[in-house]
Scaffold this motif. Structure first.
Motif, mmCIF file in Angstrom:
data_model
loop_
_atom_site.group_PDB
_atom_site.id
_atom_site.type_symbol
_atom_site.label_atom_id
_atom_site.label_comp_id
_atom_site.label_asym_id
_atom_site.label_seq_id
_atom_site.Cartn_x
_atom_site.Cartn_y
_atom_site.Cartn_z
ATOM 1 N N VAL A 73 -70.362 48.018 8.342
ATOM 2 C CA VAL A 73 -69.311 47.322 7.331
ATOM 3 C C VAL A 73 -67.844 47.383 7.809
ATOM 4 C CG1 VAL A 73 -68.108 47.926 5.197
ATOM 5 C CG2 VAL A 73 -70.633 48.180 5.231
ATOM 6 N N PRO A 74 -67.261 48.232 8.749
ATOM 7 C CA PRO A 74 -65.947 48.041 9.289
ATOM 8 C C PRO A 74 -65.844 46.742 10.236
ATOM 9 C CG PRO A 74 -66.533 50.418 9.212
ATOM 10 C CD PRO A 74 -67.695 49.666 8.730
ATOM 11 N N LEU A 75 -67.066 46.813 11.163
ATOM 12 C CA LEU A 75 -67.104 45.480 11.986
ATOM 13 C C LEU A 75 -67.059 44.295 11.437
ATOM 14 C CD1 LEU A 75 -69.763 46.748 14.910
ATOM 15 C CD2 LEU A 75 -67.110 47.060 14.735
ATOM 16 N N ALA A 76 -67.803 44.317 10.276
ATOM 17 C CA ALA A 76 -67.813 42.859 9.534
ATOM 18 C C ALA A 76 -66.450 42.682 8.816
ATOM 19 C CB ALA A 76 -68.906 42.886 8.310
ATOM 20 N N ALA A 77 -65.892 43.925 8.594
ATOM 21 C CA ALA A 77 -64.552 43.642 7.820
ATOM 22 C C ALA A 77 -63.569 43.261 8.893
ATOM 23 C CB ALA A 77 -64.053 44.827 7.260
ATOM 24 N N VAL A 106 -66.548 39.127 3.869
ATOM 25 C CA VAL A 106 -67.384 40.171 4.608
ATOM 26 C C VAL A 106 -68.803 40.164 4.433
ATOM 27 C CG1 VAL A 106 -67.242 42.523 4.904
ATOM 28 C CG2 VAL A 106 -65.057 41.607 4.378
ATOM 29 N N VAL A 107 -69.300 39.739 3.366
ATOM 30 C CA VAL A 107 -70.311 39.655 2.834
ATOM 31 C C VAL A 107 -70.924 38.622 4.014
ATOM 32 C CG1 VAL A 107 -72.320 39.017 1.134
ATOM 33 C CG2 VAL A 107 -70.390 40.584 0.552
ATOM 34 N N ALA A 108 -70.378 37.528 3.916
ATOM 35 C CA ALA A 108 -70.783 36.542 4.815
ATOM 36 C C ALA A 108 -70.992 36.664 6.188
ATOM 37 C CB ALA A 108 -69.990 35.283 4.545
ATOM 38 N N ARG A 109 -70.469 37.758 6.782
ATOM 39 C CA ARG A 109 -70.603 37.940 8.149
ATOM 40 C C ARG A 109 -71.719 39.004 8.577
ATOM 41 N NH1 ARG A 109 -64.722 37.058 8.208
ATOM 42 N NH2 ARG A 109 -64.422 39.555 7.421
ATOM 43 N N ALA A 110 -72.333 39.462 7.552
ATOM 44 C CA ALA A 110 -73.241 40.524 7.970
ATOM 45 C C ALA A 110 -74.479 40.218 7.026
ATOM 46 C CB ALA A 110 -72.702 42.011 7.426
ATOM 47 N N ARG A 111 -75.443 40.635 7.615
ATOM 48 C CA ARG A 111 -77.071 40.509 7.219
ATOM 49 C C ARG A 111 -77.547 41.863 7.278
ATOM 50 N NH1 ARG A 111 -81.918 38.044 8.922
ATOM 51 N NH2 ARG A 111 -81.017 37.690 10.956
ATOM 52 N N LEU A 112 -78.382 42.208 6.310
ATOM 53 C CA LEU A 112 -79.086 43.351 6.291
ATOM 54 C C LEU A 112 -80.319 43.143 6.391
ATOM 55 C CD1 LEU A 112 -76.772 45.605 3.470
ATOM 56 C CD2 LEU A 112 -76.890 45.521 6.164
ATOM 57 N N VAL A 113 -81.399 43.826 7.064
ATOM 58 C CA VAL A 113 -82.594 43.559 6.995
ATOM 59 C C VAL A 113 -83.383 44.972 7.114
ATOM 60 C CG1 VAL A 113 -84.490 42.659 8.768
ATOM 61 C CG2 VAL A 113 -82.246 41.502 8.688
ATOM 62 N N GLN A 114 -84.315 45.189 6.027
ATOM 63 C CA GLN A 114 -85.285 46.290 6.276
ATOM 64 C C GLN A 114 -86.206 45.938 7.094
ATOM 65 O OE1 GLN A 114 -86.972 47.421 2.341
ATOM 66 N NE2 GLN A 114 -87.990 49.165 3.325
ATOM 67 N N GLY A 115 -86.627 46.841 8.234
ATOM 68 C CA GLY A 115 -87.663 46.798 9.179
ATOM 69 C C GLY A 115 -87.899 47.859 10.067
ATOM 70 N N ASP A 116 -88.857 47.844 10.949
ATOM 71 C CA ASP A 116 -88.934 48.873 11.904
ATOM 72 C C ASP A 116 -88.379 48.596 13.319
ATOM 73 O OD1 ASP A 116 -90.569 50.670 13.681
ATOM 74 O OD2 ASP A 116 -92.540 50.615 12.316
ATOM 75 N N MET A 117 -87.659 49.717 13.690
ATOM 76 C CA MET A 117 -87.080 49.622 15.117
ATOM 77 C C MET A 117 -88.042 49.366 16.314
ATOM 78 S SD MET A 117 -85.071 53.154 15.638
ATOM 79 C CE MET A 117 -85.676 54.665 15.421
ATOM 80 N N ARG A 118 -89.270 49.925 15.966
ATOM 81 C CA ARG A 118 -90.251 49.699 16.965
ATOM 82 C C ARG A 118 -90.770 48.636 17.190
ATOM 83 N NH1 ARG A 118 -93.695 54.459 14.381
ATOM 84 N NH2 ARG A 118 -93.337 53.203 12.549
#
Length: 283
Positions: A73-77, A106-118
């Motif tokens: 969030v701080p990076l997107a902000a 700020v919302v437009a600059r960030a995308r959240l994805v649920q997933g497996d880091m492996r």
């Protein structure tokens, strides 16, 4: 310990971690909705200037194990384009609420994805910078999982792209702590919730051969009327030594650029609590 979520094991599937009353036993604490809401009760910002500095040099950014958006969030902000990956829908819900509170730009600059880091495949790349913050790599307890995660990150970075990997440097005192030893004992008021949260972490067991410690984190939420809600979670944490980490990174196609002992780029030494790698994708 500040951290973000590791993906659930195959045996856990997509459901809630196994519980027994107030006790959760899981591969990581944050798949539990109640515990995920407590993550931000203990703020940690020491590493944010370091990541802001890196972000100014390369984007878009990928944060693996972004959790509640403590870094994202701080990076997107600050104006950076960033994608955050996490296994916990509960942590991502908190991150989404933080982004919404910052406004549509700020919302437009960030995308959240649920997933497996492996194993993941994301749009928005190739990325110039990948971040694995606050010891989140320790949720991977098998070498194959570590290798798969680093390979997935490398595949999403452009050639020359940078990975910042924050690991713990285990001290002899930490390694030899006996079962029942307390690692942390913190109390913090959360005015916006009107509660006080106390957190205690204890050693359950340590396997020096496997380099895995099982930790029990205990949370107590105290309300103004004196009522208390308790929640406990037991989870495994795998530490990695310096040259082991260098070998893993090399096998994944990274060249080590620096190893720091702190977020102000302090030299790494035997007493440093942090082992912070900067590594560039080769090829």
């Amino acid at each position: 310990m500040p951290g973000a979520s590791r993906p659930p094991s195959d045996s856990e599937g997509q459901g809630t971690p196994p519980t027994l009353g107030a006790l959760v036993r899981a591969d990581q604490p944050w798949g539990d909705a109640g515990l995920a809401r407590l993550y931000d009760a203990f703020p940690f910002e020491d590493d944010l200037p370091f990541y802001r500095e890196l972000a100014d040099e390369a984007e878009p950014i990928l944060e693996v194990c972004c959790g509640t958006g403590r870094v994202l969030v701080p990076l997107a902000a600050a104006g950076h384009r960033i994608v955050g990956l996490d296994a916990s829908p509960h942590m991502l819900a908190v991150a989404r609420a933080k982004l919404d509170a910052r406004g549509p730009e700020v919302v437009a600059r960030a995308r959240l994805v649920q997933g497996d880091m492996r194993s993941f495949s994301l749009e928005g790349g190739p990325f110039g910078l990948a971040i694995v913050a606050v010891k989140s790599f320790a949720y991977l307890t098998r070498r194959s999982e570590q290798q798969a995660t680093l390979a997935a990150i490398a595949a999403h970075l452009r050639p020359g792209g940078l990975l910042a990997l924050d690991l713990m440097n285990p001290s002899p005192e930490w390694l030899t702590a006996r079962p029942g030893s307390l690692n942390q004992d913190l109390v913090h008021e959360v005015p916006e919730e009107g509660v006080t949260v106390a957190r205690t972490e204890a050693v359950v067991s340590t396997d020096l051969a496997a380099q895995v410690r099982v930790i029990r984190s205990g949370y107590e939420v105290i309300r103004p009327d004196g009522s208390v809600t308790k929640r406990f979670v037991e989870w495994p944490y795998r530490w990695v030594y310096r040259f082991e980490a260098e070998h893993l990174l090399g096998r994944a196609g990274f060249a080590i650029e620096a190893v720091y002992g702190g977020y102000r780029r302090e030299p790494f030494h035997s007493d440093a609590r942090t082992m912070l790698f900067l590594a560039r994708r080769t090829g």
